[in-house]
Design a protein around this motif. Sequence first.
Motif, PDB file in Angstrom:
ATOM      1  N   ASN A  66       0.835  -1.210   0.000  1.00  0.00           N
ATOM      2  CA  ASN A  66       0.000   0.000   0.000  1.00  0.00           C
ATOM      3  C   ASN A  66       0.871   1.262   0.000  1.00  0.00           C
ATOM      4  OD1 ASN A  66       0.416   0.885   2.922  1.00  0.00           O
ATOM      5  ND2 ASN A  66      -0.214  -1.250   3.160  1.00  0.00           N
ATOM      6  N   GLY A  67       0.213   2.418   0.127  1.00  0.00           N
ATOM      7  CA  GLY A  67       0.945   3.683   0.093  1.00  0.00           C
ATOM      8  C   GLY A  67       1.677   4.011   1.389  1.00  0.00           C
ATOM      9  N   GLY A  68       1.321   3.311   2.463  1.00  0.00           N
ATOM     10  CA  GLY A  68       1.983   3.549   3.744  1.00  0.00           C
ATOM     11  C   GLY A  68       1.498   4.780   4.486  1.00  0.00           C
ATOM     12  N   PHE A  69       0.353   5.336   4.080  1.00  0.00           N
ATOM     13  CA  PHE A  69      -0.234   6.467   4.809  1.00  0.00           C
ATOM     14  C   PHE A  69      -0.821   5.905   6.107  1.00  0.00           C
ATOM     15  CE2 PHE A  69      -1.245  10.024   1.631  1.00  0.00           C
ATOM     16  CZ  PHE A  69      -0.202   9.669   0.796  1.00  0.00           C
ATOM     17  N   LEU A  70      -0.490   6.533   7.191  1.00  0.00           N
ATOM     18  CA  LEU A  70      -0.944   6.037   8.495  1.00  0.00           C
ATOM     19  C   LEU A  70      -1.603   7.187   9.245  1.00  0.00           C
ATOM     20  CD1 LEU A  70      -0.970   4.155  10.970  1.00  0.00           C
ATOM     21  CD2 LEU A  70       1.469   4.624  11.260  1.00  0.00           C
ATOM     22  N   HIS A  71      -2.910   7.128   9.370  1.00  0.00           N
ATOM     23  CA  HIS A  71      -3.600   8.229  10.048  1.00  0.00           C
ATOM     24  C   HIS A  71      -4.954   7.764  10.564  1.00  0.00           C
ATOM     25  CE1 HIS A  71      -6.223   8.789   6.502  1.00  0.00           C
ATOM     26  NE2 HIS A  71      -5.133   8.564   5.796  1.00  0.00           N
ATOM     27  N   GLY A  72      -5.493   8.563  11.463  1.00  0.00           N
ATOM     28  CA  GLY A  72      -6.813   8.276  12.019  1.00  0.00           C
ATOM     29  C   GLY A  72      -7.910   8.906  11.168  1.00  0.00           C
ATOM     30  N   TRP A  73      -9.078   8.958  11.736  1.00  0.00           N
ATOM     31  CA  TRP A  73     -10.260   9.358  10.964  1.00  0.00           C
ATOM     32  C   TRP A  73     -10.712  10.784  11.249  1.00  0.00           C
ATOM     33  CZ3 TRP A  73     -12.695   4.077  12.546  1.00  0.00           C
ATOM     34  CH2 TRP A  73     -12.315   3.092  11.612  1.00  0.00           C
ATOM     35  N   TRP A  74      -9.806  11.693  11.614  1.00  0.00           N
ATOM     36  CA  TRP A  74     -10.245  13.057  11.972  1.00  0.00           C
ATOM     37  C   TRP A  74     -10.987  13.737  10.837  1.00  0.00           C
ATOM     38  CZ3 TRP A  74     -10.573  13.581  16.794  1.00  0.00           C
ATOM     39  CH2 TRP A  74      -9.630  13.042  17.656  1.00  0.00           C
ATOM     40  N   ARG A  93     -23.609  10.115  11.880  1.00  0.00           N
ATOM     41  CA  ARG A  93     -24.037   8.720  11.952  1.00  0.00           C
ATOM     42  C   ARG A  93     -24.201   8.224  13.395  1.00  0.00           C
ATOM     43  NH1 ARG A  93     -22.959   3.732   8.134  1.00  0.00           N
ATOM     44  NH2 ARG A  93     -24.213   2.382   9.427  1.00  0.00           N
ATOM     45  N   TYR A  94     -23.300   8.651  14.290  1.00  0.00           N
ATOM     46  CA  TYR A  94     -23.300   8.085  15.643  1.00  0.00           C
ATOM     47  C   TYR A  94     -23.553   9.107  16.742  1.00  0.00           C
ATOM     48  CZ  TYR A  94     -21.091   4.166  13.272  1.00  0.00           C
ATOM     49  OH  TYR A  94     -20.827   3.131  12.411  1.00  0.00           O
ATOM     50  N   GLY A  95     -23.676  10.375  16.378  1.00  0.00           N
ATOM     51  CA  GLY A  95     -23.776  11.415  17.401  1.00  0.00           C
ATOM     52  C   GLY A  95     -22.368  11.876  17.763  1.00  0.00           C
ATOM     53  N   GLU A  96     -22.289  13.094  18.306  1.00  0.00           N
ATOM     54  CA  GLU A  96     -20.963  13.709  18.482  1.00  0.00           C
ATOM     55  C   GLU A  96     -20.090  12.974  19.492  1.00  0.00           C
ATOM     56  OE1 GLU A  96     -21.050  17.924  18.973  1.00  0.00           O
ATOM     57  OE2 GLU A  96     -21.863  18.233  16.943  1.00  0.00           O
ATOM     58  N   GLU A  97     -20.715  12.526  20.602  1.00  0.00           N
ATOM     59  CA  GLU A  97     -19.905  11.903  21.658  1.00  0.00           C
ATOM     60  C   GLU A  97     -19.253  10.611  21.155  1.00  0.00           C
ATOM     61  OE1 GLU A  97     -20.936  10.397  26.008  1.00  0.00           O
ATOM     62  OE2 GLU A  97     -22.037  12.210  25.389  1.00  0.00           O
ATOM     63  N   ASP A  98     -20.071   9.755  20.547  1.00  0.00           N
ATOM     64  CA  ASP A  98     -19.529   8.477  20.051  1.00  0.00           C
ATOM     65  C   ASP A  98     -18.570   8.699  18.884  1.00  0.00           C
ATOM     66  OD1 ASP A  98     -20.653   6.884  21.906  1.00  0.00           O
ATOM     67  OD2 ASP A  98     -22.403   6.323  20.702  1.00  0.00           O
ATOM     68  N   ALA A  99     -18.882   9.700  18.051  1.00  0.00           N
ATOM     69  CA  ALA A  99     -17.991   9.988  16.916  1.00  0.00           C
ATOM     70  C   ALA A  99     -16.599  10.348  17.420  1.00  0.00           C
ATOM     71  CB  ALA A  99     -18.565  11.120  16.079  1.00  0.00           C
ATOM     72  N   LEU A 100     -16.562  11.143  18.489  1.00  0.00           N
ATOM     73  CA  LEU A 100     -15.268  11.548  19.048  1.00  0.00           C
ATOM     74  C   LEU A 100     -14.528  10.332  19.610  1.00  0.00           C
ATOM     75  CD1 LEU A 100     -13.678  14.146  19.357  1.00  0.00           C
ATOM     76  CD2 LEU A 100     -14.670  14.433  21.623  1.00  0.00           C
ATOM     77  N   ARG A 101     -15.261   9.450  20.276  1.00  0.00           N
ATOM     78  CA  ARG A 101     -14.625   8.220  20.813  1.00  0.00           C
ATOM     79  C   ARG A 101     -14.032   7.396  19.678  1.00  0.00           C
ATOM     80  NH1 ARG A 101     -18.860   4.829  23.401  1.00  0.00           N
ATOM     81  NH2 ARG A 101     -17.195   3.304  23.540  1.00  0.00           N
ATOM     82  N   ILE A 102     -14.783   7.285  18.584  1.00  0.00           N
ATOM     83  CA  ILE A 102     -14.286   6.483  17.450  1.00  0.00           C
ATOM     84  C   ILE A 102     -13.036   7.141  16.860  1.00  0.00           C
ATOM     85  CG2 ILE A 102     -14.827   5.650  15.122  1.00  0.00           C
ATOM     86  CD1 ILE A 102     -17.786   5.492  16.000  1.00  0.00           C
ATOM     87  N   ALA A 103     -13.100   8.471  16.687  1.00  0.00           N
ATOM     88  CA  ALA A 103     -11.953   9.168  16.084  1.00  0.00           C
ATOM     89  C   ALA A 103     -10.729   9.076  16.991  1.00  0.00           C
ATOM     90  CB  ALA A 103     -12.316  10.622  15.804  1.00  0.00           C
ATOM     91  N   GLN A 104     -10.948   9.194  18.314  1.00  0.00           N
ATOM     92  CA  GLN A 104      -9.804   9.087  19.235  1.00  0.00           C
ATOM     93  C   GLN A 104      -9.195   7.688  19.180  1.00  0.00           C
ATOM     94  OE1 GLN A 104     -11.910  10.517  22.629  1.00  0.00           O
ATOM     95  NE2 GLN A 104     -11.017  12.576  22.502  1.00  0.00           N
ATOM     96  N   ALA A 105     -10.075   6.672  19.119  1.00  0.00           N
ATOM     97  CA  ALA A 105      -9.562   5.290  19.041  1.00  0.00           C
ATOM     98  C   ALA A 105      -8.802   5.092  17.740  1.00  0.00           C
ATOM     99  CB  ALA A 105     -10.719   4.295  19.146  1.00  0.00           C
TER     100      ALA A 105
END
Length: 478
Positions: A85-93, A102-114
Amino acid sequence: MTAQAPPVLPLPGERRAWWLREALAAEAPSQLTPSLFGDVSADVAIVGGGYTGMWTAYFLGEMAPDARIVLLEADICGGGPSGRNGGFLHGWWEYLPYLAERYGEEDALRIAQASDEVVDGIGEWCERHAVDAWFTPAGYLRVNAFPKERNDWASTLAALERMGAPGQLRHFDRPLVQQMCASPAFGDGVFMPSAATVQPALLARGMRRVLIERGVEIHERTPVLRLDAGSRGARLTTPRGTVSADRAVLAVNAWGAGWPGFRTRMLAWGSYIILTEPIPDRLAALNWTGGEAIADSRFTISYFRTTRDGRIAFGAGVGSAGYGGRIGPVFTGDHRAIERVAANFRHCFPMLADVRIDDAWGGPIDITADRFPEIGAIHGGRVLYAHGFAGNGVGPARLAGRILAARIAGGGDPIAFLPLVGRRQRFLPPEPFRWIGARAIREALIRQDDALDAGRRPGILTRLVASLPGLLGYRFKH
Ligand SMILES: Cc1cc2nc3c(=O)[nH]c(=O)nc-3n(C[C@H](O)[C@H](O)[C@H](O)COP(=O)(O)OP(=O)(O)OC[C@H]3O[C@@H](n4cnc5c(N)ncnc54)[C@H](O)[C@@H]3O)c2cc1C
């Protein structure tokens, strides 16, 4: 002065990707693992030796050190997209506003932090296990690719600010973008400072080495032909042996598009990369010496990064869709796709038109209806799965592996209950409509990119076909 002919392009699919050749060259040949021969039993059998399968094995080993883990890989570990692959490594910010919808702000933040843990997590893991996978935490720049385009970064940035994650993305105006990488094709953009790049195959092969040292039983060149599961466990059949296990994990990525039960929820699509000769001086002239990962805002996204020896690896999602979940030569030997990637490269870097292209390769990416992975279990929890990374799995596969391991180990780790887990993706149309539709949409997306490159407004039919996925409720664009 006569214009220079563009460099001859290598044929993709004739040999393994440059990343993997480099990684394999550094290994002793005696490191080959045996194919499975005979019948064995295990606590957990994992199908697939890419990042997802290997992270699951790794975290399971941490959480349940006594578990007997067997991992079966049809090719060699890292032989699939994890090693090319391209080797890009990043989260979902970047996707936080969508997650919030889709999940509401609180859960969205938890997912993005994870999802963000994966960057430091992989960096620290490489250090702890002495795996030199070129981990380079230089950030990720997403640029507007078209002269007239104005992506609405402002609403994304405002959403991040409101949800308590300011600074995870920063607006870069055009001069700032040019300071990082001077291309006449780039407009303004956003910069994600927490992102990194890796040499993907060195990471995959390093993971394999660590797993072997930790006692995971790995059988390469062992395709799983059949999986039977019931209340008492799972049985996996391979050409010359079987594994009976309490639990099985399917970590087969795009190959899942051919598995019964998943084939209506995933589409395999080709992404291709070209690699230039070493050009460190030319990179310096572009100001691109910091090792940043860069991607543009095309519908068929172009993504590019540099290597330690000063090459550019330049990729684009311009391959074709597979038919009926088959992962065949269309994902590795599509010369037309390579020509497209090379054209995108020359569009972004016209001043590098004379640069030699040393290698070219491709692989399948697995696209779900909303471009987020499906992580869950079937057969009463006996068979777990994670797939659907949509070309963004280097980091998320680690998150998926942690989740799968935590679900198998039990013990109430909150990561096992992230809202992303257990949801079913929307169905995609059945074949042959899926393939016909995907093909028509691909052509429209490419025509749309071409028109926008030329500063033209795409034709109405092109716009209509390109917008179909969105109109039907699919999230087709990055
Ligand atoms: C060209 C390209 C560029 C990409 N660039 C990026 C990027 O820059 N950043 C990013 O985040 N993501 C990127 N991706 C996506 C990323 O590579 C994947 O999401 C990630 O590698 C998925 O890991 P995985 O372990 O789930 O799958 P894979 O690496 O595909 O591993 C699945 C494995 O399962 C094996 N397998 C399949 N069927 C069987 C079977 N029946 N029996 C045994 N084994 C089987 C396959 O051989 C394969 O090795 C890119 C993908 C491609 C193709």
